[in-house]
Structures are given as C-alpha cells and as structure tokens.
Design a protein around this motif. Structure first.
Motif, short mmCIF file in Angstrom:
data_model
loop_
_atom_site.label_atom_id
_atom_site.label_comp_id
_atom_site.label_asym_id
_atom_site.label_seq_id
_atom_site.Cartn_x
_atom_site.Cartn_y
_atom_site.Cartn_z
N ASN A 30 -4.42 -5.70 -5.93
CA ASN A 30 -4.30 -7.10 -5.58
C ASN A 30 -4.01 -7.16 -4.08
OD1 ASN A 30 -3.06 -9.69 -4.96
ND2 ASN A 30 -2.92 -10.04 -7.16
N ARG A 31 -5.03 -7.47 -3.30
CA ARG A 31 -4.91 -7.43 -1.84
C ARG A 31 -3.85 -8.40 -1.35
NH1 ARG A 31 -9.58 -7.46 2.75
NH2 ARG A 31 -8.23 -7.95 4.53
N GLU A 35 -0.50 -7.40 0.97
CA GLU A 35 -0.25 -7.95 2.30
C GLU A 35 1.04 -8.76 2.34
OE1 GLU A 35 -4.97 -8.21 3.62
OE2 GLU A 35 -3.86 -10.05 3.13
N THR A 36 1.30 -9.53 1.28
CA THR A 36 2.52 -10.32 1.22
C THR A 36 3.75 -9.42 1.22
OG1 THR A 36 1.43 -12.14 0.05
CG2 THR A 36 3.84 -11.98 -0.15
N ALA A 37 3.71 -8.34 0.45
CA ALA A 37 4.85 -7.42 0.39
C ALA A 37 5.12 -6.79 1.76
CB ALA A 37 4.60 -6.34 -0.66
N MET A 38 4.06 -6.44 2.48
CA MET A 38 4.25 -5.84 3.81
C MET A 38 4.83 -6.85 4.79
SD MET A 38 3.57 -2.64 3.79
CE MET A 38 3.47 -2.31 5.55
N HIS A 39 4.31 -8.07 4.78
CA HIS A 39 4.85 -9.10 5.68
C HIS A 39 6.31 -9.41 5.33
CE1 HIS A 39 1.23 -9.94 7.92
NE2 HIS A 39 0.55 -10.25 6.82
N ASP A 40 6.62 -9.47 4.03
CA ASP A 40 7.99 -9.76 3.63
C ASP A 40 8.96 -8.70 4.15
OD1 ASP A 40 7.23 -12.05 2.32
OD2 ASP A 40 7.33 -11.18 0.30
N ARG A 41 8.51 -7.46 4.16
CA ARG A 41 9.40 -6.37 4.62
C ARG A 41 9.55 -6.34 6.13
NH1 ARG A 41 12.80 -3.84 6.38
NH2 ARG A 41 13.25 -1.61 6.15
N ALA A 52 -2.49 -1.38 7.61
CA ALA A 52 -3.78 -1.38 6.94
C ALA A 52 -3.70 -0.49 5.71
CB ALA A 52 -4.89 -0.90 7.87
N LEU A 53 -4.52 -0.80 4.74
CA LEU A 53 -4.71 0.03 3.55
C LEU A 53 -6.20 0.32 3.47
CD1 LEU A 53 -3.55 1.20 0.83
CD2 LEU A 53 -4.28 -0.96 -0.20
N THR A 54 -6.55 1.61 3.44
CA THR A 54 -7.97 1.96 3.44
C THR A 54 -8.33 2.84 2.26
OG1 THR A 54 -9.79 2.81 4.80
CG2 THR A 54 -7.72 4.04 4.87
N GLY A 55 -9.56 2.67 1.79
CA GLY A 55 -10.14 3.56 0.81
C GLY A 55 -11.16 4.45 1.49
N PRO A 56 -12.00 5.14 0.71
CA PRO A 56 -12.97 6.06 1.29
C PRO A 56 -14.01 5.40 2.18
CG PRO A 56 -12.64 6.51 -1.05
CD PRO A 56 -11.97 5.21 -0.76
N VAL A 57 -14.26 4.10 1.97
CA VAL A 57 -15.37 3.44 2.66
C VAL A 57 -14.90 2.41 3.67
CG1 VAL A 57 -17.46 2.05 2.37
CG2 VAL A 57 -16.90 3.82 0.69
N ASN A 58 -13.91 1.61 3.30
CA ASN A 58 -13.53 0.52 4.20
C ASN A 58 -12.07 0.13 4.00
OD1 ASN A 58 -13.54 -0.92 1.77
ND2 ASN A 58 -15.63 -1.64 2.09
N ILE A 59 -11.62 -0.77 4.86
CA ILE A 59 -10.26 -1.28 4.79
C ILE A 59 -10.15 -2.26 3.62
CG2 ILE A 59 -8.60 -2.75 5.99
CD1 ILE A 59 -9.43 -1.40 8.58
N LEU A 60 -9.11 -2.09 2.82
CA LEU A 60 -8.91 -2.89 1.62
C LEU A 60 -7.91 -4.02 1.83
CD1 LEU A 60 -8.65 0.11 -0.86
CD2 LEU A 60 -10.68 -1.25 -0.34
N ALA A 61 -7.01 -3.84 2.79
CA ALA A 61 -6.02 -4.86 3.11
C ALA A 61 -5.49 -4.56 4.50
CB ALA A 61 -4.88 -4.86 2.09
N GLU A 62 -5.04 -5.59 5.20
CA GLU A 62 -4.50 -5.38 6.54
C GLU A 62 -3.74 -6.62 6.98
OE1 GLU A 62 -7.73 -4.65 9.21
OE2 GLU A 62 -8.50 -6.68 9.10
N GLY A 63 -2.96 -6.45 8.02
CA GLY A 63 -2.23 -7.58 8.55
C GLY A 63 -1.44 -7.20 9.79
N ASN A 398 5.90 0.87 -1.51
CA ASN A 398 6.39 -0.21 -2.34
C ASN A 398 5.37 -1.34 -2.46
OD1 ASN A 398 8.74 1.20 -2.66
ND2 ASN A 398 9.99 -0.12 -1.37
N ALA A 399 4.71 -1.66 -1.36
CA ALA A 399 3.69 -2.71 -1.39
C ALA A 399 2.52 -2.30 -2.29
CB ALA A 399 3.20 -3.00 0.03
N TYR A 400 2.20 -1.01 -2.27
CA TYR A 400 1.10 -0.53 -3.11
C TYR A 400 1.47 -0.61 -4.59
CZ TYR A 400 -2.88 2.30 -4.52
OH TYR A 400 -4.05 2.73 -5.11
N VAL A 401 2.72 -0.29 -4.90
CA VAL A 401 3.18 -0.45 -6.29
C VAL A 401 3.09 -1.90 -6.71
CG1 VAL A 401 5.17 -0.24 -7.83
CG2 VAL A 401 4.70 1.57 -6.19
N ALA A 402 3.58 -2.80 -5.87
CA ALA A 402 3.54 -4.22 -6.19
C ALA A 402 2.11 -4.72 -6.35
CB ALA A 402 4.25 -5.01 -5.10
N ALA A 403 1.19 -4.17 -5.58
CA ALA A 403 -0.20 -4.64 -5.59
C ALA A 403 -1.02 -4.05 -6.72
CB ALA A 403 -0.87 -4.31 -4.25
#
Length: 413
Positions: A30-31, A35-41, A52-63, A398-403
């Motif tokens: 859940n992108r 992002e919300t969890a990272m901004h909150d922290r 940023a959060l990236t997978g093998p091909v592209n960025i999945l979330a950022e802020g 933690n943000a990844y767990v929440a997402a």
C-alpha cells in the motif's frame, strides 16, 4: 480441469528433506500507507528528509519534505532529487565498486569470491608494502569488506581510519592503523572506517597499475610521513578517477554522485547539514577528490538506482556475491553492509529474521540503504542530528510493515 491438474502436479513435486517451505507471500504494498508512515516519523523531527522504496524495475513509493537549505541559508526545499551527504553509505558504494572491479579486471584466476582472499599488502603502495607486509598477515580483501581485518584505530579517533580529515592528519591515522598491524584478522567483526579507507590504495593499484607505479616511483626518494603525505592525495585522485570514469558510468544515467556539490551542482542544488533543528546556518564540504569511506552526496532517487543495479541485476555484482552481501549463511559474515535489523515479522514469508542495512552519518547528515522483504530496498536521507541512520533504517522497516501487513508500527523507534 487443466488448472486442477497443474495444481495437483505442483503438489506432487517432492521437496528435498530439510528444505524450508514458505507458503505465504508478502502482501501487496500500500504505497499511501508507506509514504504516510515515513512522513509521520520524519516530518518536523529533522530539518529536511527524502526517502524512496524501490523494486527491481522502478520506484514504488517516495517522498520528501523540509529544507535542504533553510530560508535564511539558501532557501532550498528538500526533494527526492536533492543531493545529500550520505556519510558512511559511501562505504557501501566503494565496497561494491571493488567487487565490480574484481569481476571486470580480475587479479587472479577464479571467481570474485575467490579473489577476495588476496592479501591486502599486495595492493599497498610499494614502500608501505615493504614496511607493513609482515604485520598484516591474514588481512585480506575479504576481511576488509567483512569489517574483520583487525586493523587498529588511532587513539582518540572515533572510527575514522583517515579521520575524515585533510592530509596530513588523514595520513597519520592510516599509517597508525597499518603500521601497528592487525589483531586476529577474520575473527571479530569491528565496524571501522579503516577497513574501507584503505581502498584508496587497493582500487587504484588494480584499476590503474601503471599510474600507481608511477606515483611510487616519483616519490621513491621520500620516506616516513613525507612519503605518505605525498602519495596519499595522488592515490585518492586515482580512486576518484575510477569511480567517475568506470563505476558511476555503469550505474547512473545523467547526474552522478558528487563529493563537491557546490562546485559540481551549484550553490542551491544540494542539502546542507545542520547540527540541530534550531540551527540557522548549515555546513558542507568542498574536497578536490573523493574518499572511499564517507564523502559522497547522493539523492534518494540516485540511491534507489544504485540499489536496483546492485540488488537486482548482475551489472555490478553476480548472484553469489549479492547473496554474500545480503543473506550469507552466517549473517556475521556479510560483505560490506555494516548493520542489521533483527525482526521476525516476515519470518513466515521469507524464513529470514535479519535484514541488512548500511547507514552513515556526517555532521548532522544521515543516510541509509536497507534490504527489505519481497525484493525491495528502502533508501532515506536526512540533514540534522535528531535523526540517525539507525532511525532511518527502522523508519523504513516499520513503514514497510505498515504498508504490507496493514499493521501500524510505533513510529518512535
């Protein structure tokens, strides 16, 4: 019917005894929640930040949010494209650079993993090799990348083999570490700048052997500190040349990392670092050349691109080396990555309880690259001392767990 047959066939395939089977899959990301969890922290807890959060091909979330340079000190907002000091994450960059170099220009027959057993002394400037070889028995390229070299730290130094200081102080600390030899190489893991700092000699002697020999010859009449202070900047120049002309060209398109952002990017194109939220004037450094253990400025987008190239392709390292970096049989034997988060949240899905990350801090700036479950990497930078690289790593996890688990994690850790 065909689907039932395929399912039955897959169930009938025998799994060798003792092999772990992980039936669960990591839930979809859940992108917005990430992002919300990272901004909150991070929002309001540091002058500026980007992630940023990236997978093998592209960025999945950022802020990003906050100030790269405060209103009265440049007036530059932080973005995911803002170059920020990454501190010791530079070690991850340099260490991967050495692994790439060993594949592209082997120093011996065999795999990159086998070449890592080469002695450090073989790749020191000539007079250093003559003086220190006997004291460095057992110190190999592998022990350097595992932070198990046993090299000694200079008294009063807080982890900086070269002090992060300009020559001559930098040379004094390198000389201290090498001249006193190593304690039980390969035995105890002790994270120390010394292990990566000496790559300023190793990389040039592999990448540019003729030029390195010329440096040695040009200063053959010198000895002691005079010799060291003469050759160190020349070798550091060759290290910088390798990174820019060979390694970065392989990783990046367009803008590459910089060690002198004011010169290379312009006065309003990078983040300054602040000792606290209340500081109104930030700092930055302007070296002529880079050093292996802590000098690069990179943006969150650039860190994401590096992580994709390192973590999901064979462009920089092969699968076997990548496994030794992120998932060795004994996590204490990992290459390059300096720290781990021990967490069993994704144990059922992955069988893993240790997640490697490399963090760095420098005068208020912090950065991190962390391997996350499900073939993903998290990256983050911040620029005031309230947030450490360990804080950034935990925030990303933690943000990844929440997402993915729909389970909020406490944001203070």
């Amino acid at each position: 019917m065909k689907m039932m047959l395929r399912a039955a066939l897959s169930l009938a395939i025998a799994v060798p005894s003792g092999m772990p089977v992980y039936a669960q899959e990591i839930p979809p990301l859940n992108r917005e929640r990430f992002e919300t969890a990272m901004h909150d922290r991070l929002r309001g807890n540091t002058v500026g930040y980007a992630f940023a959060l990236t997978g093998p091909v592209n960025i999945l979330a950022e802020g990003a949010d906050g100030w790269a340079q405060k209103p009265g000190d440049g007036n530059v907002r932080m973005t995911v494209r803002t170059a920020s000091h990454i501190g010791s994450v530079s070690k991850l960059i340099s260490g991967t650079g050495l692994l790439y170099l060993l594949r592209e220009k082997p120093i011996a027959d065999g795999s990159v993993n086998q070449q890592l057993d080469a002695p450090l002394a073989d790749f020191l400037p000539q007079k250093m090799k003559q003086a220190y070889s006997a004291r460095l028995t057992g110190v190999t390229l592998r022990t350097l990348l595992m932070h198990k070299s046993g090299l000694n730290r200079a008294p009063g130094d807080v982890g900086y083999c070269d002090g992060g200081a300009p020559v001559p102080d930098g040379w004094i600390n390198i000389d201290y570490g090498l001249s006193r030899g190593a304690q039980a190489p390969g035995t105890n893991r002790k994270y120390d700048n010394c292990n990566i700092s000496v790559l300023r000699f190793v990389i040039p002697r592999i990448a540019f052997p003729d030029q390195a020999a010329s440096i040695d010859q040009a200063h053959a009449d010198k000895s002691g500190a005079a010799y060291g202070r003469a050759i160190e900047p020349a070798y550091r120049f060759l290290y910088t040349a390798f990174m820019y002309t060979q390694f970065f060209d392989t990783v990046f398109r367009g803008a590459v990392p910089t060690c002198n952002p004011a010169r290379d990017r312009g006065p309003d194109k990078f983040a300054k670092y602040y000792s606290s939220l209340g500081d109104q004037v930030g700092g930055f450094v302007e070296p002529e050349t880079c050093n292996p253990q802590g000098s690069y400025y990179m943006s969150a987008r650039q860190l994401a691109r590096f992580a994709r190239q390192m973590g999901f392709t064979n462009t920089l390292v092969g699968r076997g080396i990548r496994r030794r970096m992120t998932s060795p049989a004994n996590i204490d034997d990992r290459l390059v990555f300096n720290r781990i988060i021990a967490d069993t949240t994704f144990l059922a899905e992955t069988g893993k309880r240790n997640w490697v990350f490399h963090g760095g801090s420098f005068r208020g700036a912090s950065a991190v690259v962390i391997k996350l479950p499900g073939r993903r990497y998290g990256l983050a930078v911040s620029n005031s001392d309230e947030i450490s690289s360990g804080d950034l790593a935990r925030a990303l996890f933690n943000a990844y767990v929440a997402a993915t688990k729909n389970a909020p994690r406490r944001i203070s850790g």
